[in-house]
Design an enzyme around this catalytic site. Structure first.
Site, mmCIF file in Angstrom:
data_model
loop_
_atom_site.group_PDB
_atom_site.id
_atom_site.type_symbol
_atom_site.label_atom_id
_atom_site.label_comp_id
_atom_site.label_asym_id
_atom_site.label_seq_id
_atom_site.Cartn_x
_atom_site.Cartn_y
_atom_site.Cartn_z
ATOM 1 N N TYR A 1 -9.178 2.591 4.800
ATOM 2 C CA TYR A 1 -9.818 1.442 4.925
ATOM 3 C C TYR A 1 -9.748 0.722 6.348
ATOM 4 C CZ TYR A 1 -10.336 1.295 -0.309
ATOM 5 O OH TYR A 1 -10.381 1.623 -1.627
ATOM 6 N N GLY B 1 -11.890 -9.946 -5.408
ATOM 7 C CA GLY B 1 -12.063 -9.311 -4.279
ATOM 8 C C GLY B 1 -11.741 -10.406 -3.147
ATOM 9 N N CYS C 1 -0.033 17.122 7.617
ATOM 10 C CA CYS C 1 -0.593 17.780 8.747
ATOM 11 C C CYS C 1 -2.082 17.362 8.693
ATOM 12 C CB CYS C 1 -0.662 19.275 8.569
ATOM 13 S SG CYS C 1 1.085 20.063 8.460
ATOM 14 N N GLU C 2 -2.050 16.023 9.219
ATOM 15 C CA GLU C 2 -3.560 15.399 9.426
ATOM 16 C C GLU C 2 -3.426 14.279 10.649
ATOM 17 O OE1 GLU C 2 -6.215 15.952 7.654
ATOM 18 O OE2 GLU C 2 -5.313 16.850 6.009
ATOM 19 N N GLU D 1 -11.953 -12.026 -12.375
ATOM 20 C CA GLU D 1 -11.218 -10.549 -12.307
ATOM 21 C C GLU D 1 -10.387 -10.315 -11.052
ATOM 22 O OE1 GLU D 1 -14.460 -7.537 -13.096
ATOM 23 O OE2 GLU D 1 -15.199 -8.462 -14.627
ATOM 24 N N PRO D 2 -9.456 -10.876 -10.828
ATOM 25 C CA PRO D 2 -8.645 -10.611 -9.560
ATOM 26 C C PRO D 2 -7.645 -9.299 -9.847
ATOM 27 C CG PRO D 2 -7.484 -12.554 -10.841
ATOM 28 C CD PRO D 2 -8.873 -12.164 -11.654
ATOM 29 N N GLY D 3 -7.723 -8.595 -8.886
ATOM 30 C CA GLY D 3 -6.801 -7.414 -8.839
ATOM 31 C C GLY D 3 -5.880 -7.507 -7.712
ATOM 32 N N ARG D 4 -6.220 -7.013 -6.464
ATOM 33 C CA ARG D 4 -5.219 -6.903 -5.566
ATOM 34 C C ARG D 4 -4.805 -8.476 -5.278
ATOM 35 N NH1 ARG D 4 -6.221 -7.768 0.309
ATOM 36 N NH2 ARG D 4 -4.657 -6.627 1.535
#
Length: 413
Positions: A310, A239, A335-336, A268-271
């Site tokens: 986010y 994180g 269409c948002e 546990e690195p991800g990003r």
């Protein structure tokens, strides 16, 4: 979708300092012309560089990649070849590790609401399970290897949707309940390996980790009283922000490891491992002015959800030049009203077909892409001394392939 090469304009001098990749503007233009847009482009060397940074900061620690960040097999195979294990948080992710032929000691099974399939397949593999709530103790077979996930109940410097260690979060066992879970796990015959802590993702202030690790160490004397004098594993999750003080975080983690006498430190690195390696390429469809000025792109929330989910602010770089510059919002085709990749970006005046590079897109980009509006999910390519197509662009028929046609009869379960 704009076809490859349509309206493309050559790069004429704007630097790519804001795109965190070693790939040159010409390489990015080449990729867009060859594979079309929207397109995810990954730089293999940047993945290797990020992994080295983690290893340098946490020497001797075991690394488990949080594969939810980017689960493309090309990424997984590259990391596994360098001795990295995997953290799986869904039946599909666990199936990917089984497909790769991973052994149990290469896999952590995590998540707050695991399925019967995950318990079964993880146990067959000999994976390590992360106990997220006391009720899980009775769902695991005797002898299963487990870590107990702690929720320290702390505010952290990230978006609320990413704060997994906050008191209101759905993750982990509150500090005051950890001792009880350890006792229940031992009574059930589980092999308790240690503790797990993950306080959130994209955390901006590295000091948050030191505070959380300090909270964790309050458990050490209580666990010693139960007979858990020395833990085998302390897993401090991941994180970290992309530009975090890794040495400082690692030093705080080692202090916590010492408090528990844990033989192994796991991270546990991800990003952190893949975000900077990825760029989303999107072409300009046109411009529009209402109360605000918009650049309309062929990529949006269905390709990159993080800005909407986010409020993530990805760096954006134009691959064209023009004498005039204006401030625009980058809007996608959905269409948002919330389908905006970035607001208030200063760009040279664009023409249809001009190419934009959206940086820090290697994590939670392609894996979160969707077929909302029956849009085809984008292709993914990897640069490793040459271009490799690692996920082809979906065709419209791919989007509806799993649907049951009325004339073929209904399927009941």
């Amino acid at each position: 979708m704009i076809t490859p090469g349509h309206g493309s304009r050559r790069h004429t001098g704007i630097g790519l300092a804001r795109v965190d990749t070693m790939l040159s503007p010409d390489q990015l233009l080449q990729a867009a012309d060859r594979f079309g847009t929207p397109l995810y482009v990954y730089d293999a060397s940047e993945i290797d560089t990020a992994l080295k940074r983690v290893r340098d900061a946490f020497p001797g620690a075991r690394i488990f990649y949080a594969m939810k960040a980017n689960s493309n097999f090309a990424v997984l195979r590259r990391l596994r070849a360098q001795g990295v294990g995997f953290e799986a948080v869904s039946p599909g992710e666990l199936a990917r590790t089984r497909f790769l032929g991973c052994a149990g000691d290469e896999v952590i099974v995590n998540g707050p609401a695991k399925s019967a399939q995950e318990y079964q397949h993880g146990a067959e593999m000999g994976a390590t399970f992360v106990i997220d709530r006391e009720e899980e103790v009775s769902l695991l077979p005797p002898g299963a290897r487990v870590l107990v996930r702690v929720n320290p109940g702390l505010p952290v410097s990230t978006h609320d949707h990413l704060a997994t260690g906050a008191a209101h979060a759905k993750f982990g066992v509150p500090l005051q309940g950890v001792v009880q879970v350890f006792s229940a796990a031992r009574e059930a015959g589980l092999q308790i390996r240690g503790l797990h802590l993950h306080i959130g993702s994209s955390i901006r202030d590295s000091a948050d980790f030191g505070v959380a690790f300090g909270q964790l160490t309050t458990l050490a004397p209580q666990l010693r009283e139960l007979g858990f004098g020395q833990l085998e594993v302390l897993d401090v999750g991941g994180g970290w922000g992309l530009r975090a003080d890794l040495p400082g975080i690692a030093a705080a983690a080692r202090e916590a490891q010492s408090a528990f006498g844990a033989r192994e430190l796991w991270v546990e690195p991800g990003r952190y491992l893949v975000a900077l390696a990825g760029v989303l390429l999107t072409r300009v469809v046109g411009t529009k002015r209402t109360a605000r000025s918009f650049v309309l792109c062929d990529a949006g929330m269905t390709e990159l959800l993080r800005p909407m989910l986010y409020d993530a602010k990805h760096p954006v770089t134009p691959l064209w030049d023009a004498p005039e510059r204006h401030v625009y919002d980058l809007a996608g085709p959905a269409c948002e009203s919330g389908d905006v990749l970035r607001r208030d970006v200063e760009l040279p005046t664009p023409s249809p077909g001009a190419l934009l590079a959206v940086g820090e897109a290697g994590a939670y980009g392609a894996v979160m892409s969707s077929s909302y509006l029956s849009r085809s999910r984008p292709a993914e390519v990897l640069w490793d001394g040459g271009w490799q197509l690692i996920r082809r662009r979906e065709r419209p028929e791919d989007v509806w392939a799993a649907e049951v046609e009325p004339e073929s009869g209904a399927v009941s379960y």
